[in-house]
Scaffold this motif. Structure first.
Motif, mmCIF file in Angstrom:
data_model
loop_
_atom_site.group_PDB
_atom_site.id
_atom_site.type_symbol
_atom_site.label_atom_id
_atom_site.label_comp_id
_atom_site.label_asym_id
_atom_site.label_seq_id
_atom_site.Cartn_x
_atom_site.Cartn_y
_atom_site.Cartn_z
ATOM 1 N N LEU A 119 0.805 -1.210 0.000
ATOM 2 C CA LEU A 119 0.000 0.000 0.000
ATOM 3 C C LEU A 119 0.851 1.280 0.000
ATOM 4 O O LEU A 119 0.464 2.286 -0.608
ATOM 5 N N ALA A 120 2.003 1.254 0.660
ATOM 6 C CA ALA A 120 2.805 2.471 0.810
ATOM 7 C C ALA A 120 3.491 2.877 -0.490
ATOM 8 O O ALA A 120 3.629 4.078 -0.775
ATOM 9 N N ILE A 121 3.927 1.904 -1.298
ATOM 10 C CA ILE A 121 4.620 2.256 -2.550
ATOM 11 C C ILE A 121 3.698 2.992 -3.521
ATOM 12 O O ILE A 121 4.049 4.074 -4.001
ATOM 13 N N PRO A 122 2.510 2.455 -3.844
ATOM 14 C CA PRO A 122 1.625 3.215 -4.738
ATOM 15 C C PRO A 122 1.159 4.533 -4.139
ATOM 16 O O PRO A 122 1.045 5.535 -4.851
ATOM 17 N N LEU A 123 0.899 4.556 -2.819
ATOM 18 C CA LEU A 123 0.492 5.808 -2.181
ATOM 19 C C LEU A 123 1.624 6.824 -2.251
ATOM 20 O O LEU A 123 1.384 8.014 -2.505
ATOM 21 N N GLY A 124 2.849 6.370 -2.051
ATOM 22 C CA GLY A 124 3.989 7.265 -2.158
ATOM 23 C C GLY A 124 4.124 7.850 -3.547
ATOM 24 O O GLY A 124 4.444 9.040 -3.711
ATOM 25 N N PHE A 125 3.860 7.035 -4.561
ATOM 26 C CA PHE A 125 3.935 7.532 -5.939
ATOM 27 C C PHE A 125 2.858 8.577 -6.204
ATOM 28 O O PHE A 125 3.106 9.596 -6.857
ATOM 29 N N VAL A 126 1.660 8.317 -5.679
ATOM 30 C CA VAL A 126 0.573 9.297 -5.836
ATOM 31 C C VAL A 126 0.948 10.618 -5.164
ATOM 32 O O VAL A 126 0.720 11.706 -5.718
ATOM 33 N N ILE A 127 1.553 10.545 -3.982
ATOM 34 C CA ILE A 127 1.964 11.754 -3.269
ATOM 35 C C ILE A 127 3.029 12.505 -4.071
ATOM 36 O O ILE A 127 3.028 13.735 -4.118
ATOM 37 N N THR A 128 3.922 11.764 -4.716
ATOM 38 C CA THR A 128 4.930 12.390 -5.576
ATOM 39 C C THR A 128 4.276 13.179 -6.700
ATOM 40 O O THR A 128 4.674 14.317 -7.001
ATOM 41 N N LEU A 129 3.263 12.590 -7.326
ATOM 42 C CA LEU A 129 2.552 13.277 -8.404
ATOM 43 C C LEU A 129 1.812 14.512 -7.879
ATOM 44 O O LEU A 129 1.800 15.558 -8.537
ATOM 45 N N LEU A 130 1.207 14.370 -6.709
ATOM 46 C CA LEU A 130 0.491 15.503 -6.123
ATOM 47 C C LEU A 130 1.455 16.640 -5.798
ATOM 48 O O LEU A 130 1.120 17.819 -5.956
ATOM 49 N N ALA A 131 2.664 16.288 -5.341
ATOM 50 C CA ALA A 131 3.654 17.301 -5.003
ATOM 51 C C ALA A 131 4.132 18.064 -6.239
ATOM 52 O O ALA A 131 4.617 19.196 -6.136
ATOM 53 N N LYS A 132 3.981 17.457 -7.415
ATOM 54 C CA LYS A 132 4.373 18.104 -8.672
ATOM 55 C C LYS A 132 3.182 18.749 -9.369
ATOM 56 O O LYS A 132 3.297 19.223 -10.494
ATOM 57 N N SER A 133 2.031 18.755 -8.694
ATOM 58 C CA SER A 133 0.815 19.307 -9.283
ATOM 59 C C SER A 133 0.963 20.804 -9.562
ATOM 60 O O SER A 133 1.635 21.532 -8.829
ATOM 61 N N SER A 134 0.319 21.226 -10.642
ATOM 62 C CA SER A 134 0.326 22.648 -10.978
ATOM 63 C C SER A 134 -0.610 23.441 -10.076
ATOM 64 O O SER A 134 -0.554 24.677 -10.044
#
Length: 219
Positions: free
Chosen positions: A30-45
């Motif tokens: 669960l943590a790996i995919p959630l971490g990836f989602v957080i990475t994308l959110l952190a790069k959000s415009s």
């Protein structure tokens, strides 16, 4: 120290190791995919979304995992109004804590993997007519995972060892049974056996990630 005694204390510790492995699997899956989602959110415009993601990572990485586990297990039920709805089984609470904590670390690992990719590759993909989706899925992500894999491996091994924190929230796992045997029999042998079991688990995990690195031709 007889072989019979060693076998007798090893059996319950192996049962506790099952809880350790279960927590590890739940957290890693669960943590790996959630971490990836957080990475994308952190790069959000969207600035508010990006700031929220950065704040989440800062809080989860800046406070001890043990404190987070204690807060989820014993603090959330004390919140006014909503506390009664936030009473979790101890193991479930521990899983939530581990997933939320390690997702923040994996997010930083994936962010580092993205930063390691040359910006020229984005431009080259655009020249070749790749869409943004194709560029991300076929060019950027495979490279990011190859770069991030060693760090993911190290973090996963740390996760195995951190599962010992279950002991602090009264979930019977490997260390719990070792400590019980030590207190009962006044010998440190159970600690040595627990150490061997942890070493075996981390060895198997290390071999698995080395296999992954060779498969992705990291070496």
């Amino acid at each position: 120290m007889s072989l019979e005694y060693i076998l007798n204390i090893t059996k319950p510790m192996l049962e506790g190791a099952q809880m350790t492995i279960l927590l590890f699997l739940v957290a890693i899956v669960l943590a790996i995919p959630l971490g990836f989602v957080i990475t994308l959110l952190a790069k959000s415009s969207i600035r508010a979304v990006a700031r929220l993601a950065h704040a989440y990572v800062y809080v989860m990485r800046g406070t001890p995992l043990l404190l987070q586990l204690l807060f989820i297990c014993f603090g959330l039920p004390l919140l006014p109004i909503v506390g009664e709805y936030l009473v979790f089984d101890r193991f479930v609470a521990a899983c939530i804590g581990f997933v939320l904590n390690y997702a923040a670390y994996f997010a930083e690992i994936f962010r580092g993997g993205l930063l390691a990719i040359d910006k020229g590759q984005y431009e080259a993909a655009q020249v070749l007519g790749f869409s943004k989706w194709q560029t991300t899925t076929k060019i950027i992500l495979p490279q990011m995972f190859r770069v991030a894999l060693p760090a993911v491996s190290n973090e996963s091994i740390t996760l195995v060892k951190d599962t010992a924190l279950l002991y602090a929230v009264a979930v019977p796992e490997l260390l719990h049974y070792a400590q019980t045997a030590v207190n009962r029999d006044f010998t440190i042998v159970p600690f040595f056996i627990a150490g061997v079991i942890y070493l075996v688990m981390t060895l198997l995990l290390t071999l698995f990630f080395k296999w992954l690195e060779k498969r992705f031709k990291f070496e």
